[in-house]
Design a protein around this motif. Structure first.
Motif, PDB file in Angstrom:
ATOM      1  N   ASP A 374       0.688  -1.367  -0.100  1.00 19.37           N
ATOM      2  CA  ASP A 374      -0.074  -0.428   0.281  1.00 19.37           C
ATOM      3  C   ASP A 374       0.776   1.654   0.302  1.00 19.37           C
ATOM      4  O   ASP A 374       0.239   2.216   0.393  1.00 19.37           O
ATOM      5  CB  ASP A 374      -1.082   0.113   1.168  1.00 19.37           C
ATOM      6  N   LEU A 375       2.257   1.496  -0.474  1.00 20.67           N
ATOM      7  CA  LEU A 375       2.649   2.384  -0.090  1.00 20.67           C
ATOM      8  C   LEU A 375       3.450   2.905   1.441  1.00 20.67           C
ATOM      9  O   LEU A 375       3.829   4.121   1.513  1.00 20.67           O
ATOM     10  CB  LEU A 375       2.664   3.065  -1.192  1.00 20.67           C
ATOM     11  N   VAL A 376       2.348   2.448   1.943  1.00 21.07           N
ATOM     12  CA  VAL A 376       2.555   2.769   3.555  1.00 21.07           C
ATOM     13  C   VAL A 376       3.255   2.224   4.168  1.00 21.07           C
ATOM     14  O   VAL A 376       4.063   2.986   4.930  1.00 21.07           O
ATOM     15  CB  VAL A 376       1.341   3.701   3.785  1.00 21.07           C
ATOM     16  N   ASN A 377       2.978   0.672   4.663  1.00 21.95           N
ATOM     17  CA  ASN A 377       3.525   0.232   6.085  1.00 21.95           C
ATOM     18  C   ASN A 377       4.694  -1.152   4.313  1.00 21.95           C
ATOM     19  O   ASN A 377       4.059  -1.547   3.215  1.00 21.95           O
ATOM     20  CB  ASN A 377       2.676  -0.996   5.884  1.00 21.95           C
ATOM     21  N   TRP A 378       5.931  -0.503   4.872  1.00 25.59           N
ATOM     22  CA  TRP A 378       6.874  -1.304   4.406  1.00 25.59           C
ATOM     23  C   TRP A 378       7.291  -2.858   5.220  1.00 25.59           C
ATOM     24  O   TRP A 378       7.799  -2.789   6.749  1.00 25.59           O
ATOM     25  CB  TRP A 378       7.870  -0.551   4.806  1.00 25.59           C
ATOM     26  N   GLN A 379       8.046  -3.557   4.818  1.00 25.98           N
ATOM     27  CA  GLN A 379       8.195  -4.391   5.764  1.00 25.98           C
ATOM     28  C   GLN A 379       9.599  -4.674   4.985  1.00 25.98           C
ATOM     29  O   GLN A 379      10.284  -5.416   3.785  1.00 25.98           O
ATOM     30  CB  GLN A 379       7.566  -6.068   5.821  1.00 25.98           C
ATOM     31  N   THR A 380      10.762  -4.959   5.727  1.00 24.51           N
ATOM     32  CA  THR A 380      12.205  -5.408   5.591  1.00 24.51           C
ATOM     33  C   THR A 380      12.178  -6.893   5.321  1.00 24.51           C
ATOM     34  O   THR A 380      12.003  -7.352   5.964  1.00 24.51           O
ATOM     35  CB  THR A 380      12.981  -5.269   6.231  1.00 24.51           C
ATOM     36  N   ILE A 381      12.276  -7.726   4.103  1.00 22.90           N
ATOM     37  CA  ILE A 381      12.878  -8.682   3.641  1.00 22.90           C
ATOM     38  C   ILE A 381      13.500 -10.131   3.226  1.00 22.90           C
ATOM     39  O   ILE A 381      13.521 -10.416   2.878  1.00 22.90           O
ATOM     40  CB  ILE A 381      11.774  -9.023   2.562  1.00 22.90           C
ATOM     41  N   ALA A 382      14.883  -8.794   3.292  1.00 19.86           N
ATOM     42  CA  ALA A 382      16.041  -9.347   2.976  1.00 19.86           C
ATOM     43  C   ALA A 382      16.819  -7.427   3.776  1.00 19.86           C
ATOM     44  O   ALA A 382      16.855  -6.989   3.636  1.00 19.86           O
ATOM     45  CB  ALA A 382      16.528  -9.676   1.777  1.00 19.86           C
ATOM     46  N   SER A 383      18.389  -8.602   4.253  1.00 15.68           N
ATOM     47  CA  SER A 383      19.660  -7.708   4.344  1.00 15.68           C
ATOM     48  C   SER A 383      20.636  -8.052   4.227  1.00 15.68           C
ATOM     49  O   SER A 383      20.564  -8.829   4.685  1.00 15.68           O
ATOM     50  CB  SER A 383      19.226  -6.793   5.645  1.00 15.68           C
ATOM     51  N   PHE A 384      21.210  -8.193   3.401  1.00 18.13           N
ATOM     52  CA  PHE A 384      22.687  -7.852   3.063  1.00 18.13           C
ATOM     53  C   PHE A 384      23.593  -6.767   2.412  1.00 18.13           C
ATOM     54  O   PHE A 384      23.516  -5.910   2.068  1.00 18.13           O
ATOM     55  CB  PHE A 384      22.367  -8.577   1.921  1.00 18.13           C
ATOM     56  N   VAL A 385      24.786  -7.362   2.776  1.00 15.38           N
ATOM     57  CA  VAL A 385      25.821  -6.488   1.921  1.00 15.38           C
ATOM     58  C   VAL A 385      26.108  -6.858   0.458  1.00 15.38           C
ATOM     59  O   VAL A 385      26.400  -8.140  -0.384  1.00 15.38           O
ATOM     60  CB  VAL A 385      27.962  -6.403   2.607  1.00 15.38           C
ATOM     61  N   ASN A 386      26.211  -5.802  -0.569  1.00 13.01           N
ATOM     62  CA  ASN A 386      25.935  -6.282  -2.030  1.00 13.01           C
ATOM     63  C   ASN A 386      27.576  -5.509  -2.213  1.00 13.01           C
ATOM     64  O   ASN A 386      27.456  -4.328  -2.544  1.00 13.01           O
ATOM     65  CB  ASN A 386      24.777  -4.270  -2.295  1.00 13.01           C
ATOM     66  N   ARG A 387      28.220  -6.710  -1.986  1.00 15.54           N
ATOM     67  CA  ARG A 387      30.187  -6.529  -2.961  1.00 15.54           C
ATOM     68  C   ARG A 387      29.949  -5.883  -4.428  1.00 15.54           C
ATOM     69  O   ARG A 387      31.218  -5.318  -4.551  1.00 15.54           O
ATOM     70  CB  ARG A 387      30.077  -7.676  -2.212  1.00 15.54           C
ATOM     71  N   SER A 388      28.830  -5.992  -4.853  1.00  9.50           N
ATOM     72  CA  SER A 388      29.036  -5.856  -6.291  1.00  9.50           C
ATOM     73  C   SER A 388      29.491  -4.798  -6.922  1.00  9.50           C
ATOM     74  O   SER A 388      29.469  -3.920  -7.590  1.00  9.50           O
ATOM     75  CB  SER A 388      28.946  -7.216  -7.173  1.00  9.50           C
ATOM     76  N   GLY A 389      27.862  -3.972  -6.162  1.00  9.36           N
ATOM     77  CA  GLY A 389      27.362  -2.441  -6.952  1.00  9.36           C
ATOM     78  C   GLY A 389      26.101  -3.064  -7.205  1.00  9.36           C
ATOM     79  O   GLY A 389      25.172  -2.734  -7.359  1.00  9.36           O
ATOM     80  N   THR A 390      26.316  -3.603  -8.496  1.00  4.92           N
ATOM     81  CA  THR A 390      24.819  -4.312  -9.131  1.00  4.92           C
ATOM     82  C   THR A 390      25.072  -5.737  -8.602  1.00  4.92           C
ATOM     83  O   THR A 390      25.994  -6.211  -9.746  1.00  4.92           O
ATOM     84  CB  THR A 390      25.128  -3.860 -10.421  1.00  4.92           C
ATOM     85  N   MET A 391      23.406  -6.026  -8.455  1.00 10.37           N
ATOM     86  CA  MET A 391      23.423  -7.866  -8.725  1.00 10.37           C
ATOM     87  C   MET A 391      22.112  -7.766  -8.616  1.00 10.37           C
ATOM     88  O   MET A 391      20.893  -7.090  -8.782  1.00 10.37           O
ATOM     89  CB  MET A 391      23.732  -8.172  -7.071  1.00 10.37           C
ATOM     90  N   SER A 392      21.740  -9.077  -9.341  1.00  7.40           N
ATOM     91  CA  SER A 392      19.816 -10.001  -8.994  1.00  7.40           C
ATOM     92  C   SER A 392      19.662 -10.007  -8.445  1.00  7.40           C
ATOM     93  O   SER A 392      20.312 -10.417  -7.403  1.00  7.40           O
ATOM     94  CB  SER A 392      19.713 -11.025 -10.642  1.00  7.40           C
ATOM     95  N   TYR A 393      18.245 -10.106  -8.227  1.00  8.13           N
ATOM     96  CA  TYR A 393      17.367 -10.904  -6.522  1.00  8.13           C
ATOM     97  C   TYR A 393      16.175 -10.844  -7.529  1.00  8.13           C
ATOM     98  O   TYR A 393      15.355 -10.333  -7.692  1.00  8.13           O
ATOM     99  CB  TYR A 393      17.655  -9.568  -5.848  1.00  8.13           C
ATOM    100  N   SER A 394      16.130 -11.882  -6.325  1.00  5.90           N
ATOM    101  CA  SER A 394      14.250 -12.523  -6.575  1.00  5.90           C
ATOM    102  C   SER A 394      13.388 -12.691  -4.988  1.00  5.90           C
ATOM    103  O   SER A 394      14.212 -12.767  -4.473  1.00  5.90           O
ATOM    104  CB  SER A 394      14.751 -13.740  -7.651  1.00  5.90           C
ATOM    105  N   VAL A 395      12.049 -12.637  -4.990  1.00  7.34           N
ATOM    106  CA  VAL A 395      11.459 -12.942  -4.228  1.00  7.34           C
ATOM    107  C   VAL A 395      10.290 -13.410  -4.166  1.00  7.34           C
ATOM    108  O   VAL A 395      10.035 -13.444  -5.438  1.00  7.34           O
ATOM    109  CB  VAL A 395      11.759 -11.767  -3.258  1.00  7.34           C
ATOM    110  N   PRO A 396       9.811 -14.181  -3.302  1.00  9.39           N
ATOM    111  CA  PRO A 396       8.149 -14.217  -3.339  1.00  9.39           C
ATOM    112  C   PRO A 396       7.482 -13.589  -3.655  1.00  9.39           C
ATOM    113  O   PRO A 396       7.316 -12.370  -2.983  1.00  9.39           O
ATOM    114  CB  PRO A 396       8.147 -15.502  -2.256  1.00  9.39           C
ATOM    115  N   ALA A 397       6.295 -14.081  -4.526  1.00 10.97           N
ATOM    116  CA  ALA A 397       5.586 -12.749  -5.122  1.00 10.97           C
ATOM    117  C   ALA A 397       4.437 -13.106  -4.226  1.00 10.97           C
ATOM    118  O   ALA A 397       3.803 -13.754  -4.353  1.00 10.97           O
ATOM    119  CB  ALA A 397       5.000 -13.538  -6.923  1.00 10.97           C
TER     120      ALA A 397
END
Length: 411
Positions: A374-397
């Motif tokens: 709803d663009l109001v309530n946000w939930q952190t679903i992942a936290s990590f160090v992005n070592r390369s700067g650019t990377m692909s990511y996927s999350v369950p829909a």
């Protein structure tokens, strides 16, 4: 049976096992030594002596040593290269001085160098490029001693340059260096002997017109100087320092590159040497492996697809063959478009129940991926160090019809 042979510009001289001297070829200056200036197309015996020990041929003059230690010369004498105190040509062998302790002799185009049994070095003839080594450019019509060293063992002469090896295995050179034939690393000539490199294992040396070859005690062959006809055997245009023949050598060094994130970029080297030659590209000194984005790590061409900030670094390639190993100069890859603020790159795709997208942030920073419906309530679903700067990511829909994602970069 023949014992030794020497070749001049267009004449040949040889000594047979019985000590007799023979010559044939061009005789315009009397360089054959048979008392005439008539060319000979077959070997002709020179004089009656049967005690010839060694012989050397210059462009148009000849010098030889007898077993009694006497030195003899004949042929062209325009520059005094016969050493008899004159500049008059001789068509028969004439004795050079009165010394009876000559042990070795070599002939350049128009100059002569010789070593006595006491280890002293002597030279005479043309000195236009300092090839006599006496510190001047004045020709000499009689033998002059070169320096004060008394441990000279071997000498050779090129067109305008001279080299010699001492009994301690060190190599020395002087004279013309316009093609790097002295091996000093420059194209500057010298009027007196200079030490070549640091090696003390030289055992043989030979000089061409503008190039030099030498052998070390380990049996390796080295070459330097002019290479317009491939006479060095290494594929380079020329070389100003001794290079091992057969060893891999770079004909073209890798160039530093700048690439944008997502681009494809390529490093290339050209090389030569005795096959087989193996290649291994390295980044920051660490060997690379072929991967989905990187290919050609064991070839002359290294290709990096979809360039990422983590690809920045120093690249080299190592060539190896049975003779030696060579490492290229360092080429740097700079990547532009490196993000300093986090963002999610479009498109966001729904595949097999997963949202897939690309994230970008400053390399090595801690990031959080947050989701909201709803663009109001946000939930952190992942936290990590992005070592390369650019990377692909996927999350369950979890809500495939209506979901928002954002990226936070932590300090």
């Amino acid at each position: 049976k023949w014992r030794t042979v020497a070749a001049g510009d267009s004449h040949t001289v040889g000594i047979r096992a019985d000590g007799t001297l023979w010559a044939w070829g061009n005789n315009y200056y009397g360089q054959l030594g048979d008392g005439t200036t008539t060319n000979k197309s077959t070997p002709t015996k020179i004089g009656l002596a049967n005690n010839w020990k060694s012989v050397a041929a210059g462009s148009f003059h000849t010098v030889a040593i007898r077993t009694d230690g006497t030195l003899w010369a004949w042929g062209n004498n325009y520059y005094g290269q016969l050493g008899d105190g004159t500049t008059i040509n001789k068509s028969s062998p004439i004795r050079v001085g009165t010394a009876t302790n000559w042990s070795a002799v070599a002939a350049g185009a128009n100059h002569t160098v010789a070593i006595r049994t006491d280890g002293t070095l002597w030279a005479w003839g043309d000195n236009s490029h300092g090839q006599l080594g006496d510190g001047t450019t004045q020709p000499k019509t009689s033998p002059v001693r070169i320096g004060s060293a008394n441990n000279w063992a071997i000498a050779c002469a090129g067109y305008y340059h001279t080299l010699a090896i001492r009994t301690d295995g060190t190599l020395w050179a002087w004279g013309d260096n316009s093609r790097g034939q002295l091996g000093t690393g420059t194209a500057d000539g010298t009027l007196s002997p200079v030490h070549i490199g640091q090696s003390a294992t030289w055992r043989a040396v030979a000089a061409g017109a503008y190039h030099t070859l030498a052998i070390r005690s380990d049996g390796t062959l080295w070459a330097w100087g002019k290479n317009n006809s491939g006479q060095l055997g290494d594929g380079l245009a020329w070389r100003a320092t001794p290079g091992k023949i057969g060893a891999p050598v770079f004909l073209e060094q890798p160039l530093s590159l700048t690439a944008a994130v997502g681009d494809t970029t390529t490093f290339y080297v050209g090389y030569s040497g005795s096959q087989p030659i193996s290649c291994q590209w390295r980044k920051n000194g660490i060997p690379l492996s072929d991967s989905g984005r990187i290919s050609g790590v064991t070839t002359a061409t290294l290709t990096i697809h979809n360039v990422q900030p983590a690809d920045q670094g120093a690249y080299t390639v190592v060539l190896t063959n049975p003779y030696d190993t060579a490492t290229s100069e360092t080429a740097t890859l700079s990547v532009v478009g490196v993000p300093t603020e986090p963002f999610i790159l479009p498109p966001i795709r729904l595949l097999s129940g997963q949202f897939e997208f690309t994230i970008a942030s400053a390399p090595g920073k801690q990031v959080e991926i947050q989701a909201s419906t709803d663009l109001v309530n946000w939930q952190t679903i992942a936290s990590f160090v992005n070592r390369s700067g650019t990377m692909s990511y996927s999350v369950p829909a979890t809500n495939p019809h209506h979901c928002f994602y954002r990226l936070r970069q932590l300090p």
